[in-house]
Enzyme design. Structure first.
Site, short mmCIF file in Angstrom:
data_model
loop_
_atom_site.label_atom_id
_atom_site.label_comp_id
_atom_site.label_asym_id
_atom_site.label_seq_id
_atom_site.Cartn_x
_atom_site.Cartn_y
_atom_site.Cartn_z
N ARG A 64 0.82 -1.21 0.00
CA ARG A 64 0.00 0.00 0.00
C ARG A 64 0.86 1.27 0.00
O ARG A 64 0.50 2.29 -0.61
CB ARG A 64 -0.93 -0.02 1.22
CG ARG A 64 -1.90 1.14 1.26
CD ARG A 64 -2.99 0.89 2.28
NE ARG A 64 -4.02 1.91 2.24
CZ ARG A 64 -4.31 2.70 3.27
NH1 ARG A 64 -3.64 2.58 4.40
NH2 ARG A 64 -5.26 3.60 3.17
N HIS A 68 0.36 4.44 -2.42
CA HIS A 68 0.14 5.80 -1.95
C HIS A 68 1.29 6.73 -2.33
O HIS A 68 1.12 7.95 -2.37
CB HIS A 68 -0.11 5.81 -0.44
CG HIS A 68 -1.51 5.39 -0.08
ND1 HIS A 68 -2.21 5.90 0.99
CD2 HIS A 68 -2.35 4.52 -0.68
CE1 HIS A 68 -3.42 5.35 1.03
NE2 HIS A 68 -3.52 4.50 0.04
N ASP A 69 2.46 6.19 -2.59
CA ASP A 69 3.54 7.00 -3.14
C ASP A 69 3.22 7.37 -4.59
O ASP A 69 3.25 8.54 -4.98
CB ASP A 69 4.87 6.24 -3.06
CG ASP A 69 6.02 7.04 -3.65
OD1 ASP A 69 5.98 8.29 -3.58
OD2 ASP A 69 6.96 6.42 -4.19
N VAL A 72 0.49 10.12 -5.84
CA VAL A 72 0.68 11.54 -5.57
C VAL A 72 1.94 12.02 -6.30
O VAL A 72 3.05 11.81 -5.85
CB VAL A 72 0.80 11.79 -4.05
CG1 VAL A 72 0.85 13.29 -3.75
CG2 VAL A 72 -0.35 11.13 -3.30
N GLY A 74 3.42 10.81 -8.92
CA GLY A 74 4.31 9.75 -9.42
C GLY A 74 5.05 9.02 -8.32
O GLY A 74 5.03 9.40 -7.15
N ASP A 76 7.80 8.64 -6.48
CA ASP A 76 9.00 9.44 -6.24
C ASP A 76 9.41 9.47 -4.77
O ASP A 76 10.20 10.32 -4.35
CB ASP A 76 8.77 10.88 -6.73
CG ASP A 76 7.60 11.55 -5.99
OD1 ASP A 76 6.96 10.89 -5.15
OD2 ASP A 76 7.34 12.74 -6.26
N SER A 78 7.90 10.58 -2.32
CA SER A 78 7.46 11.77 -1.58
C SER A 78 6.70 11.38 -0.31
O SER A 78 6.72 12.11 0.68
CB SER A 78 6.58 12.65 -2.47
OG SER A 78 5.45 11.93 -2.94
N ASN A 96 -3.77 8.63 4.83
CA ASN A 96 -2.50 8.11 5.34
C ASN A 96 -2.39 8.15 6.86
O ASN A 96 -1.83 7.23 7.47
CB ASN A 96 -1.33 8.92 4.75
CG ASN A 96 -1.19 8.73 3.25
OD1 ASN A 96 -1.68 7.74 2.70
ND2 ASN A 96 -0.51 9.65 2.60
N HIS A 196 -6.03 -5.75 -2.42
CA HIS A 196 -6.74 -5.95 -1.14
C HIS A 196 -6.88 -7.41 -0.76
O HIS A 196 -7.40 -7.71 0.31
CB HIS A 196 -8.10 -5.26 -1.20
CG HIS A 196 -7.98 -3.77 -1.27
ND1 HIS A 196 -8.72 -2.99 -2.10
CD2 HIS A 196 -7.15 -2.92 -0.62
CE1 HIS A 196 -8.38 -1.72 -1.96
NE2 HIS A 196 -7.41 -1.65 -1.07
N THR A 197 -6.43 -8.29 -1.59
CA THR A 197 -6.35 -9.70 -1.22
C THR A 197 -5.54 -9.88 0.06
O THR A 197 -5.79 -10.78 0.84
CB THR A 197 -5.63 -10.50 -2.34
OG1 THR A 197 -6.27 -10.21 -3.57
CG2 THR A 197 -5.67 -11.98 -2.08
#
Ligand code: HEM
Ligand SMILES: *[C@@H]1O[C@H](CO)[C@@H](O)[C@H](O)[C@H]1NC(C)=O
Ligand SMILES: *[C@@H]1O[C@H](CO)[C@@H](O)[C@H](O)[C@H]1NC(C)=O
Length: 247
Positions: A64, A68-69, A72, A74, A76, A78, A96, A196-197
């Protein structure tokens, strides 16, 4: 149907799409570190395997983190940046905060990789991409080649994270347009939802759906109610479904 996938979910599907959507314009390659540090990828794998062995859920959390990286601005890294006078950390964005996990494992990977390479040559964005793949493999899922050579961002944006990360109450058309903004199509949405498995969700993220909605398998909803009461227990994790690998 797709929004149901925010709970403990279905079958493993191909997850290569996120790993290929990098922000750099230079050519990415699975062999990017082949000459500069051949020990890098085995080191990442070792730390991921140890972390997943210690706590199986960590594999889900690392997958995950990469998602989530990437969503936002690309892939990168962040998402890893802490707040500073010039940085409004993405860690505190709504999807987050009190939810994203695995940062300390990424720190551990980075330390180990810098040590075996003798210098900091591997980007954190690449570490996240490889750790996501190695996590899925460690949990018995499929593998995929990870293209490498991403560059790390020096900035982050909590506002952008709040805008770009899909909240759990989106319906199918909204999810489709959310993914479209990332250059991902409906097929990508379905395949990537298979992530989500291998992970649970907190009660508050699906309470409304199991008590108020009719477009959900009633047996499945009832099963989730046992770990998610009408009131309280907001951070209870959902129990897993029958026929689903528990993590
Ligand atoms: C399609 C839109 C998506 C929505 C709305 C969504 C939403 C959520 C929510 C609400 C949670 C629970 C968080 C919590 O309770 O703290 C979650 C967990 C998770 N999501 Fe997603 N997600 C989406 C797509 C994805 C994608 C593309 C992946 C990876 C390929 C992914 C991987 C995971 C994993 C592995 C977990 C469990 C994390 C853990 O246990 O630490 N999700 N997601
Ligand atoms: C993040 O979570 C902490 C701890 O629950 C809370 O105190 C803080 O207000 C939250 N931050 C944001 C920006 O929501
Ligand atoms: C069900 O929907 C109503 C009306 O939108 C809302 O007030 C209530 O909080 C919802 N119930 C749950 C359990 O989310």
């Amino acid at each position: 149907m797709v929004s149901r996938t925010i709970f403990c979910l279905s079958a493993f599907l191909v997850l290569s799409v996120l790993s290929t959507s990098a922000s750099s314009s230079e050519e990415l390659s699975p062999y990017y570190y082949y000459h500069v540090c051949p020990q890098a990828l085995p080191a990442i794998k070792r730390v991921v395997e140890a972390a997943v062995c210690k706590e199986r859920r960590m594999g889900a959390s690392l997958l995950r983190l990469h998602f989530h990286d990437c969503f936002v601005n690309g892939c990168d890294a962040s998402v890893l940046l802490d707040s500073s006078p010039t940085i409004d950390s993405e860690k505190f964005a709504i999807p987050n905060n009190n939810s994203l996990r695995g940062f300390e494992v990424v720190d551990q990977i980075k330390l180990e990789v810098d040590k075996v390479c003798g210098r900091p040559v591997v980007s954190c964005a690449d570490i996240l991409a490889v750790a996501a793949r190695d996590s899925v493999v460690a949990l018995g899922g499929p593998t995929w080649p990870v293209l490498l050579g991403r560059k790390d961002s020096t900035t982050a944006s909590r506002d952008q994270a709040n805008k770009d990360l899909p909240p759990p109450f989106l319906d199918l058309p909204a999810l489709i347009s959310n993914f479209k903004r990332q250059g991902l199509n409906e097929r990508d949405l379905v395949a990537l939802s298979g992530g989500h498995t291998i992970g649970p969700a907190q009660c508050f993220t699906f309470r409304n759906r199991i008590y108020n909605k009719t477009n959900i398998d009633p047996e499945f909803a009832d099963q989730l109610k046992s770990s998610c009461p009408l009131k309280g227990g907001d951070s209870n994790l959902c129990s897993s479904r029958p026929n689903t690998r528990t993590i």
